[in-house]
Write a protein that holds these residues in place. Sequence first.
Motif, PDB file in Angstrom:
ATOM      1  N   THR A  71      -5.398  10.305 -10.493  1.00  0.00           N
ATOM      2  CA  THR A  71      -4.359   9.212  -9.958  1.00  0.00           C
ATOM      3  C   THR A  71      -3.454   9.769  -8.332  1.00  0.00           C
ATOM      4  O   THR A  71      -2.694  10.670  -8.265  1.00  0.00           O
ATOM      5  CB  THR A  71      -3.678   9.387 -11.334  1.00  0.00           C
ATOM      6  OG1 THR A  71      -4.296   8.995 -12.488  1.00  0.00           O
ATOM      7  CG2 THR A  71      -2.626   7.855 -11.202  1.00  0.00           C
ATOM      8  N   MET A  72      -3.079   8.573  -7.789  1.00  0.00           N
ATOM      9  CA  MET A  72      -2.523   8.978  -6.454  1.00  0.00           C
ATOM     10  C   MET A  72      -1.232   8.511  -6.767  1.00  0.00           C
ATOM     11  O   MET A  72      -1.102   6.734  -7.230  1.00  0.00           O
ATOM     12  CB  MET A  72      -3.472   8.227  -5.539  1.00  0.00           C
ATOM     13  CG  MET A  72      -5.044   9.187  -4.461  1.00  0.00           C
ATOM     14  SD  MET A  72      -4.523  10.801  -3.658  1.00  0.00           S
ATOM     15  CE  MET A  72      -5.665  11.516  -4.524  1.00  0.00           C
ATOM     16  N   GLU A  73      -0.526   8.989  -6.475  1.00  0.00           N
ATOM     17  CA  GLU A  73       1.149   7.756  -5.888  1.00  0.00           C
ATOM     18  C   GLU A  73       1.317   7.863  -4.490  1.00  0.00           C
ATOM     19  O   GLU A  73       1.022   8.622  -3.718  1.00  0.00           O
ATOM     20  CB  GLU A  73       2.453   8.931  -6.163  1.00  0.00           C
ATOM     21  CG  GLU A  73       3.334   8.137  -5.962  1.00  0.00           C
ATOM     22  CD  GLU A  73       4.778   9.009  -6.332  1.00  0.00           C
ATOM     23  OE1 GLU A  73       6.029   8.913  -6.197  1.00  0.00           O
ATOM     24  OE2 GLU A  73       4.542   9.343  -7.763  1.00  0.00           O
ATOM     25  N   ILE A  74       1.165   6.529  -3.583  1.00  0.00           N
ATOM     26  CA  ILE A  74       0.866   6.469  -2.473  1.00  0.00           C
ATOM     27  C   ILE A  74       2.092   5.210  -1.874  1.00  0.00           C
ATOM     28  O   ILE A  74       1.468   4.150  -2.577  1.00  0.00           O
ATOM     29  CB  ILE A  74      -0.427   5.575  -1.913  1.00  0.00           C
ATOM     30  CG1 ILE A  74      -1.883   6.645  -2.976  1.00  0.00           C
ATOM     31  CG2 ILE A  74      -1.043   5.708  -0.503  1.00  0.00           C
ATOM     32  CD1 ILE A  74      -3.216   6.262  -1.999  1.00  0.00           C
ATOM     33  N   ASP A  75       2.689   5.427  -1.420  1.00  0.00           N
ATOM     34  CA  ASP A  75       3.817   4.168  -0.592  1.00  0.00           C
ATOM     35  C   ASP A  75       3.379   4.051  -0.004  1.00  0.00           C
ATOM     36  O   ASP A  75       2.374   4.001   1.020  1.00  0.00           O
ATOM     37  CB  ASP A  75       4.979   5.205  -0.485  1.00  0.00           C
ATOM     38  CG  ASP A  75       6.963   4.194   0.018  1.00  0.00           C
ATOM     39  OD1 ASP A  75       6.006   3.625   1.406  1.00  0.00           O
ATOM     40  OD2 ASP A  75       7.043   4.290   0.278  1.00  0.00           O
ATOM     41  N   ASP A  76       3.518   2.391   0.088  1.00  0.00           N
ATOM     42  CA  ASP A  76       2.746   1.078   0.625  1.00  0.00           C
ATOM     43  C   ASP A  76       2.936   1.930   2.299  1.00  0.00           C
ATOM     44  O   ASP A  76       1.943   1.489   3.429  1.00  0.00           O
ATOM     45  CB  ASP A  76       3.308  -0.101   1.036  1.00  0.00           C
ATOM     46  CG  ASP A  76       3.526  -0.971  -0.237  1.00  0.00           C
ATOM     47  OD1 ASP A  76       2.651  -0.354  -1.522  1.00  0.00           O
ATOM     48  OD2 ASP A  76       3.744  -1.573  -1.120  1.00  0.00           O
ATOM     49  N   LYS A  77       4.157   2.551   2.605  1.00  0.00           N
ATOM     50  CA  LYS A  77       4.293   2.879   3.870  1.00  0.00           C
ATOM     51  C   LYS A  77       2.913   3.990   4.426  1.00  0.00           C
ATOM     52  O   LYS A  77       2.896   4.376   5.254  1.00  0.00           O
ATOM     53  CB  LYS A  77       5.749   3.439   4.270  1.00  0.00           C
ATOM     54  CG  LYS A  77       6.776   2.765   4.837  1.00  0.00           C
ATOM     55  CD  LYS A  77       8.094   3.578   4.116  1.00  0.00           C
ATOM     56  CE  LYS A  77       8.788   2.228   3.756  1.00  0.00           C
ATOM     57  NZ  LYS A  77      10.766   2.559   3.745  1.00  0.00           N
ATOM     58  N   LYS A  78       2.504   4.570   4.113  1.00  0.00           N
ATOM     59  CA  LYS A  78       1.861   5.804   4.129  1.00  0.00           C
ATOM     60  C   LYS A  78       0.067   4.902   4.260  1.00  0.00           C
ATOM     61  O   LYS A  78      -0.700   6.095   4.848  1.00  0.00           O
ATOM     62  CB  LYS A  78       1.114   6.141   2.639  1.00  0.00           C
ATOM     63  CG  LYS A  78       2.265   6.758   2.367  1.00  0.00           C
ATOM     64  CD  LYS A  78       3.004   8.030   3.294  1.00  0.00           C
ATOM     65  CE  LYS A  78       4.194   8.684   3.029  1.00  0.00           C
ATOM     66  NZ  LYS A  78       5.270   9.551   4.141  1.00  0.00           N
ATOM     67  N   PHE A  79      -0.002   3.660   4.100  1.00  0.00           N
ATOM     68  CA  PHE A  79      -1.355   2.954   4.470  1.00  0.00           C
ATOM     69  C   PHE A  79      -1.092   3.030   6.316  1.00  0.00           C
ATOM     70  O   PHE A  79      -0.169   2.169   6.507  1.00  0.00           O
ATOM     71  CB  PHE A  79      -1.611   1.512   3.997  1.00  0.00           C
ATOM     72  CG  PHE A  79      -1.712   1.616   2.500  1.00  0.00           C
ATOM     73  CD1 PHE A  79      -3.362   1.864   2.143  1.00  0.00           C
ATOM     74  CD2 PHE A  79      -1.136   2.046   1.245  1.00  0.00           C
ATOM     75  CE1 PHE A  79      -3.829   2.207   0.985  1.00  0.00           C
ATOM     76  CE2 PHE A  79      -1.749   2.362  -0.244  1.00  0.00           C
ATOM     77  CZ  PHE A  79      -2.922   2.433  -0.131  1.00  0.00           C
ATOM     78  N   PRO A  80      -2.355   3.012   7.155  1.00  0.00           N
ATOM     79  CA  PRO A  80      -2.088   2.744   7.923  1.00  0.00           C
ATOM     80  C   PRO A  80      -2.326   1.299   8.526  1.00  0.00           C
ATOM     81  O   PRO A  80      -2.428   0.513   7.971  1.00  0.00           O
ATOM     82  CB  PRO A  80      -4.218   2.485   8.652  1.00  0.00           C
ATOM     83  CG  PRO A  80      -4.974   3.744   7.932  1.00  0.00           C
ATOM     84  CD  PRO A  80      -4.208   3.229   6.182  1.00  0.00           C
ATOM     85  N   ALA A  81      -1.341   1.170   9.701  1.00  0.00           N
ATOM     86  CA  ALA A  81      -0.462   0.324  10.109  1.00  0.00           C
ATOM     87  C   ALA A  81      -1.600  -1.036  10.357  1.00  0.00           C
ATOM     88  O   ALA A  81      -2.506  -0.592  11.483  1.00  0.00           O
ATOM     89  CB  ALA A  81       0.221   0.619  11.306  1.00  0.00           C
ATOM     90  N   GLY A  82      -1.294  -2.052   9.949  1.00  0.00           N
ATOM     91  CA  GLY A  82      -2.149  -3.759  10.642  1.00  0.00           C
ATOM     92  C   GLY A  82      -3.646  -3.089  10.195  1.00  0.00           C
ATOM     93  O   GLY A  82      -4.122  -3.903  10.819  1.00  0.00           O
ATOM     94  N   GLN A  83      -3.828  -2.144   8.623  1.00  0.00           N
ATOM     95  CA  GLN A  83      -5.475  -1.999   8.667  1.00  0.00           C
ATOM     96  C   GLN A  83      -5.137  -2.066   7.257  1.00  0.00           C
ATOM     97  O   GLN A  83      -3.993  -1.654   6.955  1.00  0.00           O
ATOM     98  CB  GLN A  83      -5.830  -0.515   8.884  1.00  0.00           C
ATOM     99  CG  GLN A  83      -5.885  -1.033  10.290  1.00  0.00           C
ATOM    100  CD  GLN A  83      -6.404   0.896  11.022  1.00  0.00           C
ATOM    101  OE1 GLN A  83      -7.173   1.379  10.707  1.00  0.00           O
ATOM    102  NE2 GLN A  83      -6.727   0.894  11.932  1.00  0.00           N
ATOM    103  N   THR A  84      -6.538  -2.884   6.445  1.00  0.00           N
ATOM    104  CA  THR A  84      -6.833  -3.412   5.204  1.00  0.00           C
ATOM    105  C   THR A  84      -8.077  -1.875   4.979  1.00  0.00           C
ATOM    106  O   THR A  84      -8.580  -1.613   5.174  1.00  0.00           O
ATOM    107  CB  THR A  84      -7.286  -4.497   5.089  1.00  0.00           C
ATOM    108  OG1 THR A  84      -6.716  -5.315   5.800  1.00  0.00           O
ATOM    109  CG2 THR A  84      -7.259  -4.626   3.781  1.00  0.00           C
TER     110      THR A  84
END
Length: 137
Positions: A93-106
Motif C-alpha cells: 500500500t502506498m500513500e501518494i499525495d496528488d502533488k507527487k504525480f508528474p505534472a500534466g501526465q497521466t
Amino acid sequence: MRKTVSAFAAAALLALGATTAAIAQSASYSGPSTAPKAAASGVYSGPSTVPLMTVKQLLDTGKDDQHARLQGRIVSHDGGEHYTFEDATGRITMEIDDKKFPAGQTVSAEQRVELLGELDKGLRKTEFEVDRMALLP
C-alpha cells in the motif's frame, strides 16, 4: 432572516462538499480506482543514493522511516491518497499525495514508475509514503 441564514448555510455546505470531493480525487492516475480523481505537479528525475529495493525486500527487512526506491506499477487507487503498488515480488500500500504525480501526465496501471519515499511500519499497517515519482520508459 431565518430563511436567509438557512439558505446561506446550505450553500456553504454544498460548496464544502464539492471542495472535499475535489480534494479526494487524483487527475494523474487513470488505472482501476475505488474513488474519484484530482491534480498533480512536477518531480526531480536525477540520480539518487537511496537504494533500489523490491517490495519483498522492503517488507521483509525494511525498518520504520527507512528510505527506499521502488520500481513497478501502481495497480489501483484505493481511495484518497492510498494506492496499491506492485513489482515482480509483491504488492504494498502506498500513500501518494496528488502533488507527487508528474505534472500534466497521466499515470495508468500499465505505466512503470520509480517511487522514492519512506516505509511507514506500524503495529497495524505498513505502507510506503511517496516523496517523489518518476515515469520509467
